[in-house]
Design a protein around this motif. Structure first.
Motif, mmCIF file in Angstrom:
data_model
loop_
_atom_site.group_PDB
_atom_site.id
_atom_site.type_symbol
_atom_site.label_atom_id
_atom_site.label_comp_id
_atom_site.label_asym_id
_atom_site.label_seq_id
_atom_site.Cartn_x
_atom_site.Cartn_y
_atom_site.Cartn_z
ATOM 1 N N TYR A 200 0.806 -1.208 0.000
ATOM 2 C CA TYR A 200 0.000 0.000 0.000
ATOM 3 C C TYR A 200 0.849 1.272 0.000
ATOM 4 C CZ TYR A 200 -3.424 -3.475 1.388
ATOM 5 O OH TYR A 200 -4.204 -4.592 1.436
ATOM 6 N N GLY A 201 2.150 1.130 0.163
ATOM 7 C CA GLY A 201 3.043 2.276 0.144
ATOM 8 C C GLY A 201 2.877 3.203 1.321
ATOM 9 N N GLY A 202 2.181 2.736 2.342
ATOM 10 C CA GLY A 202 1.936 3.578 3.504
ATOM 11 C C GLY A 202 2.186 2.844 4.792
ATOM 12 N N LEU A 203 1.847 3.496 5.893
ATOM 13 C CA LEU A 203 2.059 2.919 7.214
ATOM 14 C C LEU A 203 0.832 2.112 7.634
ATOM 15 C CD1 LEU A 203 3.655 6.013 8.987
ATOM 16 C CD2 LEU A 203 4.791 4.143 7.770
ATOM 17 N N TYR A 204 1.088 1.023 8.324
ATOM 18 C CA TYR A 204 0.008 0.160 8.789
ATOM 19 C C TYR A 204 -0.857 0.899 9.810
ATOM 20 C CZ TYR A 204 -2.186 -3.450 11.667
ATOM 21 O OH TYR A 204 -3.071 -4.192 12.388
ATOM 22 N N ALA A 205 -2.154 0.928 9.578
ATOM 23 C CA ALA A 205 -3.095 1.519 10.529
ATOM 24 C C ALA A 205 -3.459 0.454 11.564
ATOM 25 C CB ALA A 205 -4.350 2.006 9.804
ATOM 26 N N TRP A 206 -3.213 0.739 12.839
ATOM 27 C CA TRP A 206 -3.463 -0.237 13.892
ATOM 28 C C TRP A 206 -4.958 -0.524 13.970
ATOM 29 C CZ3 TRP A 206 0.170 1.175 18.601
ATOM 30 C CH2 TRP A 206 1.495 1.231 18.132
ATOM 31 N N VAL A 219 -1.162 5.924 13.853
ATOM 32 C CA VAL A 219 -0.319 6.461 14.917
ATOM 33 C C VAL A 219 0.878 7.199 14.331
ATOM 34 C CG1 VAL A 219 -1.049 4.636 16.495
ATOM 35 C CG2 VAL A 219 0.988 4.301 15.077
ATOM 36 N N ASP A 220 1.586 7.878 15.210
ATOM 37 C CA ASP A 220 2.770 8.630 14.789
ATOM 38 C C ASP A 220 3.880 8.406 15.817
ATOM 39 O OD1 ASP A 220 4.340 10.280 13.262
ATOM 40 O OD2 ASP A 220 3.570 12.135 14.120
ATOM 41 N N GLY A 221 5.114 8.624 15.392
ATOM 42 C CA GLY A 221 6.236 8.442 16.301
ATOM 43 C C GLY A 221 7.551 8.709 15.607
ATOM 44 N N GLN A 222 8.616 8.421 16.309
ATOM 45 C CA GLN A 222 9.960 8.730 15.810
ATOM 46 C C GLN A 222 10.484 7.685 14.846
ATOM 47 O OE1 GLN A 222 12.836 8.941 18.992
ATOM 48 N NE2 GLN A 222 14.304 10.131 17.793
ATOM 49 N N LEU A 223 9.961 6.455 14.926
ATOM 50 C CA LEU A 223 10.548 5.339 14.189
ATOM 51 C C LEU A 223 9.547 4.673 13.253
ATOM 52 C CD1 LEU A 223 12.568 3.649 17.067
ATOM 53 C CD2 LEU A 223 13.547 4.694 15.018
ATOM 54 N N VAL A 224 10.046 4.267 12.078
ATOM 55 C CA VAL A 224 9.293 3.450 11.127
ATOM 56 C C VAL A 224 10.193 2.319 10.662
ATOM 57 C CG1 VAL A 224 8.100 3.385 8.905
ATOM 58 C CG2 VAL A 224 7.965 5.443 10.320
ATOM 59 N N PHE A 225 9.688 1.086 10.715
ATOM 60 C CA PHE A 225 10.428 -0.085 10.223
ATOM 61 C C PHE A 225 9.588 -0.798 9.167
ATOM 62 C CE2 PHE A 225 12.088 0.411 14.591
ATOM 63 C CZ PHE A 225 13.457 0.397 14.343
ATOM 64 N N ASN A 226 10.223 -1.706 8.431
ATOM 65 C CA ASN A 226 9.460 -2.530 7.493
ATOM 66 C C ASN A 226 9.486 -4.010 7.878
ATOM 67 O OD1 ASN A 226 12.083 -3.171 6.826
ATOM 68 N ND2 ASN A 226 11.823 -2.923 4.621
ATOM 69 N N THR A 227 9.913 -4.311 9.128
ATOM 70 C CA THR A 227 9.820 -5.677 9.656
ATOM 71 C C THR A 227 9.305 -5.617 11.087
ATOM 72 O OG1 THR A 227 12.075 -5.766 10.575
ATOM 73 C CG2 THR A 227 11.803 -6.404 8.264
ATOM 74 N N ILE A 228 8.481 -6.581 11.444
ATOM 75 C CA ILE A 228 7.804 -6.554 12.733
ATOM 76 C C ILE A 228 8.764 -6.793 13.893
ATOM 77 C CG2 ILE A 228 7.193 -9.002 12.893
ATOM 78 C CD1 ILE A 228 4.822 -6.033 13.579
#
Length: 297
Positions: A200-206, A219-228
């Motif tokens: 989806y090219g975006g951030l996962y919505a919880w 949500v928002d925050g300082q960090l974004v990863f592409n692995t859980i």
């Protein structure tokens, strides 16, 4: 069709799927320049450009995309027919390509396949770690893994794990300085660790649930990863809230490194399924692998 055309089309398929001459060359044991020369010869014979090349990427042109779509199923059928000949062997053999996320591989696939691969040494397995919801047919995979609700109806699916539930977690070093959230919407006031989904090219919505109604929180925050697993590690280190499968959070919850919140809002989702095309002629090796991964009912 000349034999050279068949070989060159196989090279084109590999380069187009991998989007890289280097990665495709590794599969053939050849140099990237040799594959590039092969593609140029194929394009010259066909009179049309198949790939767009830059210094950093390779992608199919419109003609190349159409060719990829048209011939992928044909080569898949040829591969399935060759695999079917393994039924005449004394022992099952063949190469199987699976695509799944690292969480699915570590929790549901690899634990079941350790003994399986020892039992069938002539079966080769390629595991592609990928969070994208890929088209397994055009990308040349034998099967993929998704939540049951995400699988197209023209695919065969086999459950490989139980229902899955996510957990909102944070380290004491984080929530000791913050108000404890009592509703998912309150996470908007907190630092959270995001997961990017390439499909989806975006951030996962919880995703939460209240009285049978879905609640999605971006949500928002300082960090974004592409692995859980990176998301989980950052939560343990106190960088904010994470929303991760409860089974991988469990050891940290039991040790006290993490604490869980909003549990009553976390729904169960239908577990992960292995899926593959309904028209696929199952080889003995593939059938054995499916049975090895199948979740007991």
């Amino acid at each position: 069709m000349e034999r050279q055309d068949v070989n060159d089309l196989m090279v084109f398929l590999a380069v187009a799927r991998e989007r890289s001459f280097t990665k495709a060359a590794a599969k053939f044991g050849l140099s990237p320049s040799a594959l590039s020369h092969t593609i140029r010869q194929l394009e010259a014979r066909l009179g049309v450009r198949l790939l767009t090349r830059t210094t950093r990427s390779v992608s199919p042109t419109e003609a190349g995309g159409q060719l990829l779509q048209d011939i992928s199923p044909l080569f898949e059928e040829i591969g399935s027919a060759i695999d079917a000949l393994n039924i005449l062997r004394d022992t099952p053999a063949g190469t199987i390509r699976l695509t799944a996320g690292d969480y699915q591989i570590q929790q549901y696939i690899w634990p079941k396949l350790r003994s399986f691969l020892h039992q069938y040494p002539d079966i080769k397995l390629e595991l592609d770690v990928n969070y994208g919801l890929q088209d397994i047919v055009s990308d040349g995979y034998d099967a993929g893994v998704r939540f049951g609700e995400q699988i197209a109806k023209d695919m065969i699916s086999v459950r490989i794990g139980p229902d899955v539930r996510f957990a909102a977690v944070a380290a004491k070093s984080y929530f000791a300085r913050q108000d404890i959230p009592t509703h998912p919407k309150e996470l908007l006031q907190h630092r959270c660790i995001n997961l990017r989904l390439p499909t989806y090219g975006g951030l996962y919505a919880w995703e939460f649930e209240e009285n049978g109604r879905e609640i999605k929180v971006r949500v928002d925050g300082q960090l974004v990863f592409n692995t859980i697993y990176n998301v989980l590690e950052a939560a343990v280190d106190g960088f904010g809230f994470a929303y991760v499968p409860e089974d991988i959070a469990k050891p940290h919850l039991e040790s006290g490194r993490l604490h869980r919140f909003l549990e009553n809002y976390s729904p169960y989702w239908e577990g992960f399924h292995l899926y593959y095309p309904s028209r696929r002629q199952a080889s003995p090796a593939f059938s054995l692998l499916v049975n090895a991964l199948r979740h007991p009912t």
